[in-house]
Design an enzyme around this catalytic site. Structure first.
Site, short mmCIF file in Angstrom:
data_model
loop_
_atom_site.label_atom_id
_atom_site.label_comp_id
_atom_site.label_asym_id
_atom_site.label_seq_id
_atom_site.Cartn_x
_atom_site.Cartn_y
_atom_site.Cartn_z
N CYS A 108 -44.27 -61.35 24.23
CA CYS A 108 -43.08 -61.61 25.07
C CYS A 108 -43.30 -61.24 26.53
CB CYS A 108 -41.88 -60.84 24.52
SG CYS A 108 -41.37 -61.37 22.87
N HIS A 248 -36.46 -60.91 30.16
CA HIS A 248 -36.85 -61.61 28.94
C HIS A 248 -35.61 -61.77 28.06
CE1 HIS A 248 -38.52 -62.67 25.16
NE2 HIS A 248 -38.49 -61.44 24.64
N ASN A 278 -34.79 -67.24 21.86
CA ASN A 278 -35.89 -66.38 22.29
C ASN A 278 -37.22 -67.08 22.05
OD1 ASN A 278 -37.87 -64.45 22.65
ND2 ASN A 278 -36.94 -62.91 21.32
#
Length: 323
Positions: A108, A248, A278
């Protein structure tokens, strides 16, 4: 940042479809994550093609000639193949015949690490860099594991970084972090050299697994908050002086807590999680592209980017926009 781009596959998946599959009550996913929908790739759609779509948009938006791109960085956890890397194919799709190309596996946080390297390359060598982050996580989701099945999505985001004559433009400060004690919190157990492909390994071991969602939440908040504070201090900026916060998009509760801890006005936070889910490393460049399309960045805007994810690795960057 001279140009921005993003792309998603054609198939939109609403929460109701997943909630029915997992036997969850209507609204369960949105209440706990902030997600309403996400996009999943269909058979035949490839990571390199999705990345190329976002890269093409960024290049066109930047006005930088293809021959002026000296380096292509692809941040991904789901390359087309384990070998060769997908970045050379991405560069080929985009006609970048004078560019080096390499994959970066940073989960991520991959985009932040790629951005850090790209900024340094542009400063030292005076040449432009294409940074793309892309993932097709739907092919790594365990549909029977609630913790990961409700979160992850497919998407790509891209930026073009070009040298600037403004000394304060680009990355003003970077703070990166890693904590290997949380290495096993989010994993794809099999498929690497530690547990290579063998017939006696169960299929689910090739899919993503989240060991402890609450621990991931706690660590992500801590890393993003600490790195953001340190990056702001290095840039000699306060949270109130930021123009936009681009975190994020892991879970709305995570970046809401980080925003509160840092004292950032919530109205300054870029939010794409609701519509796009996501997509790991792709969420920050996708959010940058969507934000720029909605309200274009102006020279001198001060941005804070922050991420944390599998590894556990994370970081934060303070960037001053210069077209």
């Amino acid at each position: 940042m001279a140009g921005f781009g993003h792309a998603v596959p054609g198939r939109r998946v609403d929460n109701t479809e997943i909630e029915r599959t997992l036997g969850l009550e209507p609204g369960w996913i949105e209440r706990r994550t902030g997600i309403r929908s996400r996009y999943w790739a269909s058979d035949g759609e490839t990571l390199s093609a999705l990345a190329a779509e976002a890269g093409r948009m960024a290049l066109d938006n930047s006005g930088v000639a293809r021959d002026d791109i000296a380096l292509t960085l692809l941040a991904t956890s789901t390359p087309d193949h384990l070998l060769p890397p997908s970045a050379p194919l991405l560069a080929h799709h985009l006609g970048l015949t004078r560019s080096g190309a390499i994959d970066l596996a940073g989960a991520c946080s991959g985009f932040l690490y790629a951005l850090t390297l790209a900024d340094a390359f542009a400063r030292v060598h005076g040449r432009s860099v294409l940074v793309v982050a892309a993932n097709i996580l739907s092919r790594r989701i365990n549909p029977n594991e609630r913790a990961s099945a409700v979160l992850f999505a497919d998407a790509a985001g891209a930026v073009v970084l070009s040298p600037s004559s403004e000394p304060d433009a680009g990355l003003r400060a970077v703070e990166l972090a890693s904590d290997g004690s949380g290495y096993d919190l989010i994993t794809i157990p099999a498929g690497g050299s530690n547990r290579p492909f063998k017939g006696d390994i169960a299929g689910e071991e090739f899919l993503m697994s989240m060991k402890d969602g609450r621990e991931v939440f706690s660590r992500a908040v801590a890393v993003m908050t600490r790195c953001s504070r340190d990056a702001l201090a290095r840039a000699d900026l306060s949270a109130s002086e930021l123009d936009r916060f681009v975190p994020h998009q892991a879970n709305a509760r995570i970046f809401d807590v980080v925003c509160s801890d840092l004292g950032i006005d919530p109205s300054k936070t870029a939010r794409t999680l609701e519509a796009f889910g996501n997509s790991s490393a792709a969420t920050i460049p996708l959010s940058l592209s969507v934000a720029h399309a909605t309200k274009p960045f102006i020279p001198g805007e001060r941005l804070l980017l922050a991420a944390a994810g599998a590894g556990m690795i994370g970081g934060a960057c303070v960037m001053v926009h210069s077209p």
